[in-house]
Design a protein around this motif. Sequence first.
Motif, short mmCIF file in Angstrom:
data_model
loop_
_atom_site.label_atom_id
_atom_site.label_comp_id
_atom_site.label_asym_id
_atom_site.label_seq_id
_atom_site.Cartn_x
_atom_site.Cartn_y
_atom_site.Cartn_z
N LEU A 131 -34.35 3.46 -35.17
CA LEU A 131 -34.09 4.32 -34.03
C LEU A 131 -32.79 3.95 -33.33
O LEU A 131 -32.53 2.78 -33.06
N ILE A 132 -31.98 4.97 -33.03
CA ILE A 132 -30.88 4.86 -32.07
C ILE A 132 -31.22 5.80 -30.93
O ILE A 132 -31.42 7.01 -31.15
N GLU A 133 -31.29 5.28 -29.71
CA GLU A 133 -31.65 6.12 -28.58
C GLU A 133 -30.83 5.74 -27.35
O GLU A 133 -30.43 4.59 -27.18
N ASN A 134 -30.56 6.75 -26.51
CA ASN A 134 -29.82 6.52 -25.27
C ASN A 134 -28.59 5.65 -25.52
O ASN A 134 -28.40 4.59 -24.90
N THR A 135 -27.78 6.09 -26.44
CA THR A 135 -26.60 5.34 -26.87
C THR A 135 -25.39 6.27 -26.90
O THR A 135 -25.52 7.46 -27.23
N ALA A 136 -24.23 5.75 -26.57
CA ALA A 136 -23.01 6.56 -26.53
C ALA A 136 -21.86 5.82 -27.18
O ALA A 136 -21.73 4.61 -27.05
N ASP A 161 -34.38 7.94 -36.73
CA ASP A 161 -34.19 8.88 -35.63
C ASP A 161 -32.97 8.51 -34.80
O ASP A 161 -32.67 7.33 -34.60
N ILE A 162 -32.28 9.53 -34.31
CA ILE A 162 -31.19 9.35 -33.35
C ILE A 162 -31.48 10.28 -32.19
O ILE A 162 -31.45 11.51 -32.35
N ASN A 163 -31.79 9.72 -31.03
CA ASN A 163 -32.28 10.50 -29.91
C ASN A 163 -31.42 10.32 -28.66
O ASN A 163 -30.99 9.21 -28.35
N ILE A 164 -31.18 11.42 -27.97
CA ILE A 164 -30.57 11.42 -26.63
C ILE A 164 -29.31 10.54 -26.62
O ILE A 164 -29.19 9.60 -25.85
N SER A 165 -28.38 10.86 -27.49
CA SER A 165 -27.18 10.04 -27.65
C SER A 165 -25.94 10.92 -27.65
O SER A 165 -26.02 12.14 -27.80
N VAL A 166 -24.79 10.29 -27.50
CA VAL A 166 -23.55 11.02 -27.26
C VAL A 166 -22.43 10.45 -28.12
O VAL A 166 -22.35 9.24 -28.32
N TYR A 167 -21.57 11.34 -28.62
CA TYR A 167 -20.30 10.90 -29.21
C TYR A 167 -19.17 11.75 -28.66
O TYR A 167 -19.22 12.99 -28.69
#
Length: 266
Positions: A131-136, A161-167
């Motif tokens: 999991l990657i979550e809440n990450t930018a 899963d990759i959740n709620i993240s930003v690039y």
Amino acid sequence: NLTGGMVLLTDIAIDSGIEPWNPINVDSNFIFDGRFNTITLNLDYGKVNRESAIGLFNDYNYAIVKNLVLDGSITANTTGYMGALAGSMYRSTVSKVISYVDVTNICTESGYTGGISGYFGGKHSGGLYSLIENTAVYADVSGCHAGGLVGRGWNGTQYYDINISVYVGNVTGTAYQGAIIGYHGNKTNVTNCTFKDVYFNEADGLGFVGGGGENYTLDSTVGNRSLEQFASGEITYILNHEVSDGTQCWFQNIDNGEPKDAYPLL
């Protein structure tokens, strides 16, 4: 190898200096808690080809990284895996991490490069997915197969899963490039992720996922948004599921008299 866990108590800087940085290896069930301190990476491995995984960590398996800020740049020539946080992450969790590290793989014929990890995936022994979550990631990523967060996703039959993240940045891949994942495996869930306009050298792989298998889902994703929308706080509001009562994960100074933030922060 590091065992058990580690808490970062202050900001630190890691410079390649005369000898190249040897990425850290960790044992299973290791927990790294950055307490939102910053690690600045200034790593340049030159043009010598390296086949090993490159990043702050080498292979980060069965482990957790949380509450960390990364800054700086990494440059290397590798046919393997390369990322700001780790070269390879297997059956692991990344939570509340922000990276401002530009990751440049000068090898354009092979290799997987990501803003967080070059390789990511696999299912935990307890049944949890990687999991990657809440990450930018607010930085540029380039290489052969390049992704804003992950260079290559797990290619087995288990989800990650990759959740709620930003690039937000520029992804450049000579083979595949994606704002979140450069080249994905068989099963991937990408939920509530967002990115700003990302520019490519080639038309292949435009969008969240660059290329690979077809078994992936994009559920309730925010999509491509402008810098103005990021600066307005709109994306932060969405990432917080429209919650603004002080319990939310993401924040952004906009109109409270403090210097304005251009992007969502943790």
